[in-house]
Design a protein around this motif. Structure first.
Motif, PDB file in Angstrom:
ATOM      1  N   VAL A 261       0.839  -1.201   0.000  1.00 52.64           N
ATOM      2  CA  VAL A 261       0.000   0.000   0.000  1.00 52.64           C
ATOM      3  C   VAL A 261       0.880   1.260   0.000  1.00 52.64           C
ATOM      4  O   VAL A 261       0.627   2.208  -0.740  1.00 52.64           O
ATOM      5  CB  VAL A 261      -0.965   0.003   1.214  1.00 52.64           C
ATOM      6  CG1 VAL A 261      -1.712   1.320   1.327  1.00 52.64           C
ATOM      7  CG2 VAL A 261      -1.950  -1.158   1.105  1.00 52.64           C
ATOM      8  N   ALA A 262       1.941   1.234   0.801  1.00 49.69           N
ATOM      9  CA  ALA A 262       2.838   2.391   0.872  1.00 49.69           C
ATOM     10  C   ALA A 262       3.474   2.672  -0.494  1.00 49.69           C
ATOM     11  O   ALA A 262       3.565   3.822  -0.923  1.00 49.69           O
ATOM     12  CB  ALA A 262       3.912   2.156   1.928  1.00 49.69           C
ATOM     13  N   VAL A 263       3.873   1.619  -1.171  1.00 47.45           N
ATOM     14  CA  VAL A 263       4.485   1.784  -2.494  1.00 47.45           C
ATOM     15  C   VAL A 263       3.476   2.427  -3.449  1.00 47.45           C
ATOM     16  O   VAL A 263       3.780   3.392  -4.147  1.00 47.45           O
ATOM     17  CB  VAL A 263       4.970   0.421  -3.062  1.00 47.45           C
ATOM     18  CG1 VAL A 263       5.331   0.546  -4.533  1.00 47.45           C
ATOM     19  CG2 VAL A 263       6.174  -0.074  -2.267  1.00 47.45           C
ATOM     20  N   LEU A 264       2.258   1.897  -3.459  1.00 50.64           N
ATOM     21  CA  LEU A 264       1.252   2.381  -4.401  1.00 50.64           C
ATOM     22  C   LEU A 264       0.824   3.813  -4.100  1.00 50.64           C
ATOM     23  O   LEU A 264       0.441   4.553  -4.996  1.00 50.64           O
ATOM     24  CB  LEU A 264       0.027   1.464  -4.394  1.00 50.64           C
ATOM     25  CG  LEU A 264       0.299   0.033  -4.866  1.00 50.64           C
ATOM     26  CD1 LEU A 264      -0.971  -0.791  -4.798  1.00 50.64           C
ATOM     27  CD2 LEU A 264       0.861   0.005  -6.268  1.00 50.64           C
ATOM     28  N   LYS A 265       0.888   4.193  -2.837  1.00 46.48           N
ATOM     29  CA  LYS A 265       0.451   5.542  -2.454  1.00 46.48           C
ATOM     30  C   LYS A 265       1.630   6.510  -2.297  1.00 46.48           C
ATOM     31  O   LYS A 265       1.430   7.618  -1.800  1.00 46.48           O
ATOM     32  CB  LYS A 265      -0.332   5.494  -1.137  1.00 46.48           C
ATOM     33  CG  LYS A 265      -1.617   4.677  -1.175  1.00 46.48           C
ATOM     34  CD  LYS A 265      -2.668   5.274  -2.091  1.00 46.48           C
ATOM     35  CE  LYS A 265      -3.443   6.389  -1.445  1.00 46.48           C
ATOM     36  NZ  LYS A 265      -4.487   6.930  -2.376  1.00 46.48           N
ATOM     37  N   ASP A 266       2.815   6.087  -2.678  1.00 51.51           N
ATOM     38  CA  ASP A 266       4.011   6.926  -2.522  1.00 51.51           C
ATOM     39  C   ASP A 266       4.152   7.461  -1.106  1.00 51.51           C
ATOM     40  O   ASP A 266       4.433   8.645  -0.893  1.00 51.51           O
ATOM     41  CB  ASP A 266       3.992   8.095  -3.524  1.00 51.51           C
ATOM     42  CG  ASP A 266       4.110   7.586  -4.961  1.00 51.51           C
ATOM     43  OD1 ASP A 266       4.860   6.626  -5.171  1.00 51.51           O
ATOM     44  OD2 ASP A 266       3.443   8.151  -5.845  1.00 51.51           O
ATOM     45  N   ILE A 267       3.919   6.582  -0.158  1.00 49.43           N
ATOM     46  CA  ILE A 267       4.041   6.959   1.253  1.00 49.43           C
ATOM     47  C   ILE A 267       5.503   6.803   1.668  1.00 49.43           C
ATOM     48  O   ILE A 267       6.053   5.714   1.556  1.00 49.43           O
ATOM     49  CB  ILE A 267       3.090   6.085   2.115  1.00 49.43           C
ATOM     50  CG1 ILE A 267       1.655   6.566   1.911  1.00 49.43           C
ATOM     51  CG2 ILE A 267       3.494   6.090   3.584  1.00 49.43           C
ATOM     52  CD1 ILE A 267       0.587   5.678   2.472  1.00 49.43           C
ATOM     53  N   PRO A 268       6.147   7.900   2.130  1.00 48.07           N
ATOM     54  CA  PRO A 268       7.590   7.823   2.398  1.00 48.07           C
ATOM     55  C   PRO A 268       7.941   7.255   3.770  1.00 48.07           C
ATOM     56  O   PRO A 268       9.067   6.840   3.987  1.00 48.07           O
ATOM     57  CB  PRO A 268       8.040   9.281   2.290  1.00 48.07           C
ATOM     58  CG  PRO A 268       6.835  10.073   2.657  1.00 48.07           C
ATOM     59  CD  PRO A 268       5.632   9.274   2.266  1.00 48.07           C
ATOM     60  N   VAL A 269       6.983   7.288   4.703  1.00 47.88           N
ATOM     61  CA  VAL A 269       7.294   6.767   6.043  1.00 47.88           C
ATOM     62  C   VAL A 269       6.069   6.092   6.666  1.00 47.88           C
ATOM     63  O   VAL A 269       4.972   6.647   6.666  1.00 47.88           O
ATOM     64  CB  VAL A 269       7.857   7.874   6.982  1.00 47.88           C
ATOM     65  CG1 VAL A 269       6.930   9.074   7.088  1.00 47.88           C
ATOM     66  CG2 VAL A 269       8.170   7.323   8.367  1.00 47.88           C
ATOM     67  N   ILE A 270       6.308   4.893   7.195  1.00 50.55           N
ATOM     68  CA  ILE A 270       5.266   4.150   7.908  1.00 50.55           C
ATOM     69  C   ILE A 270       5.641   4.177   9.385  1.00 50.55           C
ATOM     70  O   ILE A 270       6.764   3.812   9.747  1.00 50.55           O
ATOM     71  CB  ILE A 270       5.214   2.686   7.424  1.00 50.55           C
ATOM     72  CG1 ILE A 270       4.913   2.609   5.930  1.00 50.55           C
ATOM     73  CG2 ILE A 270       4.182   1.883   8.225  1.00 50.55           C
ATOM     74  CD1 ILE A 270       5.334   1.281   5.296  1.00 50.55           C
ATOM     75  N   ILE A 271       4.683   4.634  10.208  1.00 50.51           N
ATOM     76  CA  ILE A 271       4.924   4.669  11.652  1.00 50.51           C
ATOM     77  C   ILE A 271       4.019   3.624  12.303  1.00 50.51           C
ATOM     78  O   ILE A 271       2.789   3.723  12.242  1.00 50.51           O
ATOM     79  CB  ILE A 271       4.606   6.063  12.235  1.00 50.51           C
ATOM     80  CG1 ILE A 271       5.482   7.130  11.552  1.00 50.51           C
ATOM     81  CG2 ILE A 271       4.822   6.070  13.750  1.00 50.51           C
ATOM     82  CD1 ILE A 271       5.037   8.567  11.835  1.00 50.51           C
ATOM     83  N   ILE A 272       4.621   2.629  12.896  1.00 50.35           N
ATOM     84  CA  ILE A 272       3.846   1.593  13.572  1.00 50.35           C
ATOM     85  C   ILE A 272       3.695   1.993  15.031  1.00 50.35           C
ATOM     86  O   ILE A 272       4.684   2.286  15.720  1.00 50.35           O
ATOM     87  CB  ILE A 272       4.512   0.218  13.423  1.00 50.35           C
ATOM     88  CG1 ILE A 272       4.549  -0.152  11.933  1.00 50.35           C
ATOM     89  CG2 ILE A 272       3.766  -0.837  14.220  1.00 50.35           C
ATOM     90  CD1 ILE A 272       5.253  -1.435  11.634  1.00 50.35           C
ATOM     91  N   ALA A 273       2.465   2.035  15.481  1.00 49.98           N
ATOM     92  CA  ALA A 273       2.159   2.563  16.812  1.00 49.98           C
ATOM     93  C   ALA A 273       2.135   1.462  17.874  1.00 49.98           C
ATOM     94  O   ALA A 273       2.178   0.277  17.570  1.00 49.98           O
ATOM     95  CB  ALA A 273       0.823   3.287  16.778  1.00 49.98           C
ATOM     96  N   SER A 274       2.037   1.898  19.113  1.00 55.03           N
ATOM     97  CA  SER A 274       1.882   1.025  20.287  1.00 55.03           C
ATOM     98  C   SER A 274       3.007   0.008  20.440  1.00 55.03           C
ATOM     99  O   SER A 274       2.799  -1.078  20.990  1.00 55.03           O
ATOM    100  CB  SER A 274       0.527   0.305  20.242  1.00 55.03           C
ATOM    101  OG  SER A 274      -0.508   1.253  20.359  1.00 55.03           O
ATOM    102  N   GLY A 275       4.160   0.347  19.941  1.00 54.73           N
ATOM    103  CA  GLY A 275       5.335  -0.510  20.124  1.00 54.73           C
ATOM    104  C   GLY A 275       5.286  -1.838  19.399  1.00 54.73           C
ATOM    105  O   GLY A 275       6.061  -2.748  19.700  1.00 54.73           O
TER     106      GLY A 275
END
Lengths: 141, 114
Positions: free
Chosen positions: B61-75
């Protein structure tokens, strides 16, 4: 663009790991052809949702892309269970996905609506017990 | 609306970095979502994406949406294949101990909008 481009991808049932490969390839191909980003994104979204439909519902199948100067045609063909009520299936929020798909963030009943929203032509041919063919077309400027 | 480097975001939320991506790249917007189709259908293009999903499809999904950073929450820890894919694709993948809401508040204070 000289000759039309024909691409085919096999998508296996329940193969969540490979999903995204076809959509990425379609996106890259369109980018290489100089198709505007807004359009290649629409094609990528359609292909990705179609891949997930094949993984989750269709028992695997095939994605076909035909690209020429006028349009991008994207088709998914499966021999899965078919869709008993197409009208319902394209309603946002309606889903028949199982727990596994839902836990992964799929199965929210947004796949077909997302596809429809991004397509200029949206057609479903389906028969219960025989399979489903989804045909979409995006017109190029 | 501020333009904030990914490295600054990481410092603000005390992130653990799994994939470097382009830390010097700046983002102006952030999006939240754990339903992949919802994020796909949203206007998250180019935004930082905050989620609790940790599996490989997040990268697709990040690739397709050109998302530069994924932040995973809650550790939560990203799956090894997600980390690997983000490294290959040049997407920053980080995890922070804070829950989603707290991360949003912190990003909002940096001037990032929705």
């Amino acid at each position: 663009m000289a000759d039309p481009i024909h691409l085919e991808y096999e998508v296996a049932a329940d193969d969540y790991q490979a999903a995204g490969a076809a959509s990425n390839s379609v996106k890259e191909t369109l980018k290489m052809l100089g198709v505007p980003t807004a359009i290649s994104r629409r094609a990528a979204i359609i292909t990705y949702e179609a891949e997930m439909n094949l993984v989750i519902h269709g028992g695997g199948g095939k994605i076909v892309a035909n690209i020429d100067e006028k349009s991008v045609e994207l088709m998914t063909i499966d021999e899965g269970p078919g869709i008993p009520d197409v009208e319902k299936a394209v309603q946002e929020g309606f889903t028949t996905a199982g727990d596994r798909a839902r836990e992964m963030g799929f199965g929210a009943g947004m796949g077909l609506p997302n596809i429809k929203r991004n397509a200029d032509v949206f057609e479903i041919f389906t028969e219960v017990g025989s399979g489903t063919t989804l045909r979409t077309v995006i017109n190029l400027p | 609306m501020a333009s904030v480097r990914i490295s600054e975001i990481c410092a603000e939320i005390g992130a653990r970095v799994y994939s470097e991506g382009d830390m010097a790249r700046a983002v102006e917007r952030a999006a939240v979502g754990d339903l992949l189709s919802f994020v796909m259908g949203s206007d998250a293009d180019g935004a930082a994406w905050i989620t609790v999903q940790t599996h490989l499809n997040v990268a697709a999904v990040a690739v397709l949406k050109d998302i530069p950073v994924i932040i995973i929450a809650s550790g939560r820890e990203p799956a090894a294949d997600l980390t690997e894919r983000c490294q290959t694709e040049g997407i920053a993948l980080v995890s922070a101990a804070h829950p989603v809401f707290d991360i949003c508040v912190k990003l909002g204070r940096l001037g990032i909008s929705g």
